[in-house]
Design a protein around this motif. Sequence first.
Motif, mmCIF file in Angstrom:
data_model
loop_
_atom_site.group_PDB
_atom_site.id
_atom_site.type_symbol
_atom_site.label_atom_id
_atom_site.label_comp_id
_atom_site.label_asym_id
_atom_site.label_seq_id
_atom_site.Cartn_x
_atom_site.Cartn_y
_atom_site.Cartn_z
ATOM 1 N N SER A 1 0.873 -1.130 0.083
ATOM 2 C CA SER A 1 -0.080 0.090 0.150
ATOM 3 C C SER A 1 0.872 1.273 0.166
ATOM 4 C CB SER A 1 -0.775 0.047 1.005
ATOM 5 O OG SER A 1 -1.628 1.335 1.432
ATOM 6 N N TRP A 2 0.579 2.062 -0.753
ATOM 7 C CA TRP A 2 1.209 3.600 -0.824
ATOM 8 C C TRP A 2 1.105 4.126 0.838
ATOM 9 C CZ3 TRP A 2 -2.103 7.035 1.168
ATOM 10 C CH2 TRP A 2 -3.379 6.598 1.009
ATOM 11 N N ALA A 3 0.235 3.837 1.494
ATOM 12 C CA ALA A 3 0.073 4.383 3.015
ATOM 13 C C ALA A 3 1.336 3.833 3.753
ATOM 14 C CB ALA A 3 -1.175 3.852 3.426
ATOM 15 N N SER A 4 2.052 3.040 3.342
ATOM 16 C CA SER A 4 3.418 2.610 4.186
ATOM 17 C C SER A 4 4.497 3.400 3.748
ATOM 18 C CB SER A 4 3.653 0.979 3.739
ATOM 19 O OG SER A 4 4.065 0.966 2.266
ATOM 20 N N LEU A 5 4.364 4.096 2.992
ATOM 21 C CA LEU A 5 5.402 5.219 2.556
ATOM 22 C C LEU A 5 5.783 6.483 3.675
ATOM 23 C CD1 LEU A 5 4.980 5.659 -1.128
ATOM 24 C CD2 LEU A 5 6.892 4.352 -0.226
ATOM 25 N N PRO A 6 7.054 6.892 3.801
ATOM 26 C CA PRO A 6 6.918 8.067 4.706
ATOM 27 C C PRO A 6 6.087 9.148 4.324
ATOM 28 C CG PRO A 6 8.956 7.188 4.208
ATOM 29 C CD PRO A 6 8.129 6.360 3.272
ATOM 30 N N LEU A 7 6.203 10.174 5.183
ATOM 31 C CA LEU A 7 4.861 11.364 4.644
ATOM 32 C C LEU A 7 5.754 11.984 3.649
ATOM 33 C CD1 LEU A 7 3.961 12.485 8.126
ATOM 34 C CD2 LEU A 7 2.546 11.249 6.407
ATOM 35 N N CYS A 8 5.090 13.108 2.768
ATOM 36 C CA CYS A 8 5.682 14.047 1.952
ATOM 37 C C CYS A 8 6.433 13.236 0.744
ATOM 38 C CB CYS A 8 6.564 14.936 2.724
ATOM 39 S SG CYS A 8 5.717 15.983 3.892
ATOM 40 N N VAL A 9 6.054 12.259 0.391
ATOM 41 C CA VAL A 9 6.599 11.615 -0.926
ATOM 42 C C VAL A 9 5.866 11.647 -2.292
ATOM 43 C CG1 VAL A 9 7.430 9.338 -1.750
ATOM 44 C CG2 VAL A 9 7.554 9.752 0.562
#
Length: 772
Positions: free
Chosen positions: A560-568
Amino acid sequence: METPTSASYWVHRLGRRLYNRKSQLLDCCRSRHYDTIQEKHHHHHAYHRVPSPQAQDLLRAKTNEHGQLQCRGCDEITYLLRWAEAERRKDPNHKCTSPKRIIHNSYIELDMCARMSNCDACQVVRRALLLDQITGRDAERLRDMDKQWPVQVALDIRPGGDSLLVTIEKPSGILLFFATVVLSQKPCLAVGKKTKGPSPASMLRPNFEELRRVVANCHDNHQCSSRYRWNSRNPSWLLEILDDGKVRVIPGPSHLVDYVVLSYSWGDPTAMPAEEWARIKGAATKTINGVPVAERTTPFSRSQLPETMQDAIAITQELEYKYIWIDSVCIPKGTDWDTEASLMHEVYGNAAFTLLASSSTKATEPMLHDRLAWLQEPKPCKLRNHFLYNTQKPLHEVRLDPPASQRAWTLQEERLSPRILYWTGQRWYWSCPEYQAVESSPLDLPSPVCVAEEQSWSPPQRFLHVCRIGDFQSIDQEWLDIVEAYTRRDLAHSADRFLAISGLAVRFLEAKLDGGGKTHVSEEYLAGLWREDLARHLSWSVASAVDPKGSHQEVAPSWSWASLPLCVNTKMRHAFKQSPHFQFVGVRQPSSDYTLITPSAPVNREVVTNPRLRSKLAEQHGRTVKQIEVRGRFRRFISENSRDVPWEEIEWQRGDRVGFNFEKYPGQDLHSRNYDDGRIVSKDAHGGEIVGQLDYVFSTGRCFGEKKSKSVALADGEETELMCLELGEMAMLLLRRNPGPEETWRRVGVCIGYEQRKGFFYGCESRTVVLA
């Protein structure tokens, strides 16, 4: 008091008496802004009251052939106009941008010329720079002594019309400020003719009379309410606006009332003093046994709230609304936050309009600022047969520039609102599905880029529109656009990763319901992705590999894209055609005795027939999904005999063109990895290359002493263990097996558009894999 006619009069006479005739409410609220505008303005320029001899020469204005006051600096603009005439004589269709010319040595000098010399062109240029600033703080930055560099202009020649490009930049080339002045040979008013528009007195304060007409016209003549209002429910709590500067928190009435919603940025807690952040947090309504405390349910002074909220209340009351909804005030502490967050589509969908505080960078900053762009009365300005006009900044730029647009929560607040009032430091913008309006002066012209570019920008209400008409293909595309915008934004609490988009997820699901929810629904929310178009949604990519520090894999699974750090920066949209071999099998509960929830699992009848319960449970369940089973063609990404080669030995660059050159390694299987941006290449001996994009960069120093398997990044040397799962005809996931007895796979990257290896999966068998 007589209406003054000269521009200099306003600089010296602007004071408290100017506002005595205004409403008592706004006088009280804005006293900290307007009553001291003259004092602050002159104090700032006190050391410039005696200009240097060079500045005095530049500030010396004379009357040109058109009766316009023109300073020495504006002779540079006249020079560019003569240059353009010469270029057009050679070629009528000529288009180019001239070299830059300095018209003033600093913004402060330009400001002095506009105010003291009454130079007409400098007044237009000054106003252009101010109007381009979205927040009040941005306008103040123009006068910052650390940003006083030459004001330059360049002439942009185009067949459709010319324009002056105004820039202030450092000697190193770093751009600080930019604005556009439109040139036209057709006047909208004759030179010397007085305008019948708003006077400087009214332009220095927001034009509420015009705004009230715009809002009333939308209410009376548009179908926004009948088409986009979600239901007849009010929010659980509202802030009632009383007389004498008082407000109180009340339960939402049983019948729908007209209320305004505030969308704003709390600010970055790491960039402000602790006591200031405590004041913002302290605005929240406390509860006892789930009921707001008496200090909030009885009238209290609005001055207890941060400045952004105070001004929002003042604007709301000036527009003759009695209620406003502000998140921290109207979602009392102790309330079921998950439930309230999942109902944001109702809060914003049922509001009279959303007030978006584009003029403030944090809650403790005011929304109402000194509107310095209107210190002088706008009047026609003509140089060498060309009229100079200020432009209206396009709405899509207003939407993207302010700090509020960097906050994750405001994305759904904007996309779920049928009507939005964007409040900037110098003017307001109104947007509804049927009409857009800008607070304007009689000499404004629409920006030349509005007509050409606006079509490529989705209006704020497009998501609501495609949901209403049931255009499922467009709804899917809108979700991809939403995710791209959402991943670039910041959150104060990473645990809100799904909550801050939950209202949009609920609205998306409701749009997909078949027969109004009376039959079985095949769509399913899967940790920010959607099952019906899962293959496409799994093919998201990062613009460049990111630091694994800050990864949210404790909140969301790796796929899921939600696993990425913020502001990516992510890329969600690309040409995609799903592979016929890809299949979603079901959601899997992570345990040895796992339960597979297949797409055909029955749905409780109460959930299906109760929209509010159905939406809430579907969204909440979707957040918890960690593992899914999918089926597709599966193979190694890199052959077992592949040779690892340095990236710099195979990358080929010629100017802007980038490619690969494998002539050093003829007839060999090889692979390589760019450790800076995460690109990875796999090439068979006699086949084309495949270029993938890893999600995370790997630093040996950062992960020293840590087992490779614990890092979300692909460690050095693990490339050969990568497997790939086909998603589309030219799209695949890059996977790495997780340690443990169960065979589960984590996502590490993606490959999109491998034109050189279209048959990469030819002959491979399909396999069921568990993505975690």
